[in-house]
Design a protein around this motif. Structure first.
Motif, mmCIF file in Angstrom:
data_model
loop_
_atom_site.group_PDB
_atom_site.id
_atom_site.type_symbol
_atom_site.label_atom_id
_atom_site.label_comp_id
_atom_site.label_asym_id
_atom_site.label_seq_id
_atom_site.Cartn_x
_atom_site.Cartn_y
_atom_site.Cartn_z
ATOM 1 N N GLN A 165 0.832 -1.210 0.000
ATOM 2 C CA GLN A 165 0.000 0.000 0.000
ATOM 3 C C GLN A 165 0.866 1.259 0.000
ATOM 4 O O GLN A 165 0.529 2.253 -0.642
ATOM 5 N N VAL A 166 2.000 1.239 0.682
ATOM 6 C CA VAL A 166 2.922 2.382 0.670
ATOM 7 C C VAL A 166 3.456 2.585 -0.750
ATOM 8 O O VAL A 166 3.563 3.720 -1.230
ATOM 9 N N VAL A 167 3.755 1.493 -1.438
ATOM 10 C CA VAL A 167 4.236 1.590 -2.825
ATOM 11 C C VAL A 167 3.156 2.202 -3.707
ATOM 12 O O VAL A 167 3.436 3.070 -4.544
ATOM 13 N N VAL A 168 1.907 1.784 -3.527
ATOM 14 C CA VAL A 168 0.797 2.341 -4.312
ATOM 15 C C VAL A 168 0.713 3.857 -4.092
ATOM 16 O O VAL A 168 0.563 4.634 -5.046
ATOM 17 N N THR A 169 0.840 4.283 -2.851
ATOM 18 C CA THR A 169 0.810 5.711 -2.528
ATOM 19 C C THR A 169 2.002 6.434 -3.149
ATOM 20 O O THR A 169 1.857 7.527 -3.718
ATOM 21 N N ASP A 170 3.196 5.809 -3.047
ATOM 22 C CA ASP A 170 4.396 6.417 -3.638
ATOM 23 C C ASP A 170 4.256 6.561 -5.155
ATOM 24 O O ASP A 170 4.648 7.574 -5.722
ATOM 25 N N VAL A 171 3.702 5.545 -5.797
ATOM 26 C CA VAL A 171 3.513 5.610 -7.252
ATOM 27 C C VAL A 171 2.567 6.754 -7.599
ATOM 28 O O VAL A 171 2.813 7.513 -8.544
ATOM 29 N N ALA A 172 1.503 6.927 -6.821
ATOM 30 C CA ALA A 172 0.576 8.042 -7.063
ATOM 31 C C ALA A 172 1.285 9.386 -6.906
ATOM 32 O O ALA A 172 1.096 10.299 -7.722
ATOM 33 N N LEU A 173 2.132 9.501 -5.892
ATOM 34 C CA LEU A 173 2.897 10.740 -5.699
ATOM 35 C C LEU A 173 3.868 10.972 -6.857
ATOM 36 O O LEU A 173 4.009 12.101 -7.351
ATOM 37 N N LEU A 174 4.537 9.913 -7.286
ATOM 38 C CA LEU A 174 5.472 10.043 -8.406
ATOM 39 C C LEU A 174 4.749 10.476 -9.679
ATOM 40 O O LEU A 174 5.230 11.326 -10.428
ATOM 41 N N ARG A 175 3.571 9.901 -9.915
ATOM 42 C CA ARG A 175 2.783 10.301 -11.093
ATOM 43 C C ARG A 175 2.391 11.771 -11.004
ATOM 44 O O ARG A 175 2.422 12.484 -12.005
ATOM 45 N N SER A 176 2.018 12.217 -9.821
ATOM 46 C CA SER A 176 1.614 13.616 -9.663
ATOM 47 C C SER A 176 2.780 14.566 -9.910
ATOM 48 O O SER A 176 2.573 15.732 -10.226
ATOM 49 N N ARG A 177 3.991 14.065 -9.802
ATOM 50 C CA ARG A 177 5.193 14.863 -10.069
ATOM 51 C C ARG A 177 5.674 14.727 -11.505
ATOM 52 O O ARG A 177 6.739 15.223 -11.852
ATOM 53 N N GLY A 178 4.899 14.007 -12.325
ATOM 54 C CA GLY A 178 5.229 13.930 -13.744
ATOM 55 C C GLY A 178 5.899 12.650 -14.197
ATOM 56 O O GLY A 178 6.186 12.495 -15.383
ATOM 57 N N GLU A 179 6.154 11.712 -13.295
ATOM 58 C CA GLU A 179 6.746 10.438 -13.712
ATOM 59 C C GLU A 179 5.713 9.648 -14.504
ATOM 60 O O GLU A 179 4.549 9.556 -14.117
ATOM 61 N N LYS A 180 6.121 9.082 -15.599
ATOM 62 C CA LYS A 180 5.221 8.339 -16.485
ATOM 63 C C LYS A 180 5.241 6.857 -16.108
ATOM 64 O O LYS A 180 5.873 6.039 -16.764
ATOM 65 N N ILE A 181 4.551 6.534 -15.018
ATOM 66 C CA ILE A 181 4.483 5.156 -14.532
ATOM 67 C C ILE A 181 3.146 4.568 -14.963
ATOM 68 O O ILE A 181 2.085 5.145 -14.709
ATOM 69 N N VAL A 182 3.208 3.412 -15.608
ATOM 70 C CA VAL A 182 2.015 2.746 -16.112
ATOM 71 C C VAL A 182 1.780 1.487 -15.285
ATOM 72 O O VAL A 182 2.715 0.734 -15.012
ATOM 73 N N SER A 183 0.528 1.259 -14.896
ATOM 74 C CA SER A 183 0.148 0.037 -14.189
ATOM 75 C C SER A 183 -0.309 -0.988 -15.215
ATOM 76 O O SER A 183 -1.143 -0.686 -16.063
ATOM 77 N N THR A 184 0.260 -2.181 -15.125
ATOM 78 C CA THR A 184 -0.182 -3.282 -15.982
ATOM 79 C C THR A 184 -0.679 -4.401 -15.072
ATOM 80 O O THR A 184 -0.528 -4.335 -13.852
ATOM 81 N N ASN A 185 -1.233 -5.456 -15.659
ATOM 82 C CA ASN A 185 -1.707 -6.568 -14.838
ATOM 83 C C ASN A 185 -0.548 -7.360 -14.231
ATOM 84 O O ASN A 185 -0.760 -8.219 -13.385
ATOM 85 N N ARG A 186 0.687 -7.083 -14.646
ATOM 86 C CA ARG A 186 1.861 -7.775 -14.095
ATOM 87 C C ARG A 186 2.734 -6.863 -13.258
ATOM 88 O O ARG A 186 3.758 -7.284 -12.756
ATOM 89 N N GLY A 187 2.366 -5.587 -13.129
ATOM 90 C CA GLY A 187 3.154 -4.679 -12.312
ATOM 91 C C GLY A 187 3.307 -3.319 -12.958
ATOM 92 O O GLY A 187 2.594 -2.973 -13.907
ATOM 93 N N TYR A 188 4.263 -2.563 -12.453
ATOM 94 C CA TYR A 188 4.514 -1.199 -12.918
ATOM 95 C C TYR A 188 5.647 -1.163 -13.935
ATOM 96 O O TYR A 188 6.620 -1.907 -13.831
ATOM 97 N N VAL A 189 5.515 -0.260 -14.906
ATOM 98 C CA VAL A 189 6.587 0.007 -15.873
ATOM 99 C C VAL A 189 6.649 1.508 -16.106
ATOM 100 O O VAL A 189 5.659 2.221 -15.924
#
Length: 181
Positions: free
Chosen positions: A36-60
């Protein structure tokens, strides 16, 4: 750097070095936190402009689109030919990135278009036909410029030939080429 900043930097580093998707559980394990901390961190990173995509196998990390060649076209036609001009470009694989005019009093007036398909042309023409605003070219007697991108230089050559055949191309001045290319 706070521990949260360091962890988010580690997440980006893990995604950069990965050859495929990285699961949230694996990122959590490597960072010593819950998923859950990773999910929150990914949301924060996206809000800062990081282009992180969620797939059914993980993040890229989203791969940047390969650079497409771009060419400046100076055009002149009347408003009734706008749809034909844009359709000509997109049918040959081009994307009309912008439109601008060089007004002698106001200078360069421009806007992003991003017209790359017939659907985009229809949407754009629908907005113009609403009568709320007039095309920029009306303030310069039909003269306007487009930066057009395409998959190859050959496609841009085809677009230039087709626009010229329709009588839409105008010869840019040396100043215009230097200032706007």
């Amino acid at each position: 750097m706070t521990s949260g900043d360091a962890r988010r930097a580690q997440i980006i580093q893990e995604l950069r070095k990965a050859s495929g998707p990285v699961s949230g559980a694996l990122l959590a394990e490597r960072c010593g936190v819950s998923r859950q901390v990773v999910v929150t961190d990914v949301a924060l990173l996206r809000s800062r402009g990081e282009k992180i995509v969620s797939t059914n196998r993980g993040y890229v990390l989203e791969s940047p689109a390969p650079a497409r060649p771009v060419r400046l076209f100076k055009c002149r036609h009347d408003v009734s030919e706008t749809a034909d001009e844009l359709t000509c470009i997109v049918d040959l694989g081009g994307c009309v990135e912008d439109v601008f005019v060089n007004h002698r009093v106001y200078g360069k007036l421009s806007t992003h278009l991003g017209v790359g398909s017939r659907r985009d042309v229809e949407r754009f023409m629908g907005e113009l036909s609403s009568g709320v605003s007039a095309p920029l070219m009306q303030v310069t007697d039909g003269y306007h410029f487009h930066h057009v991108s395409a998959p190859t230089e050959d496609a841009l050559d085809e677009i230039a030939a087709a626009l010229d055949e329709r009588g839409y191309l105008a010869e840019p001045t040396a100043y215009e080429l230097a200032a706007f290319a």
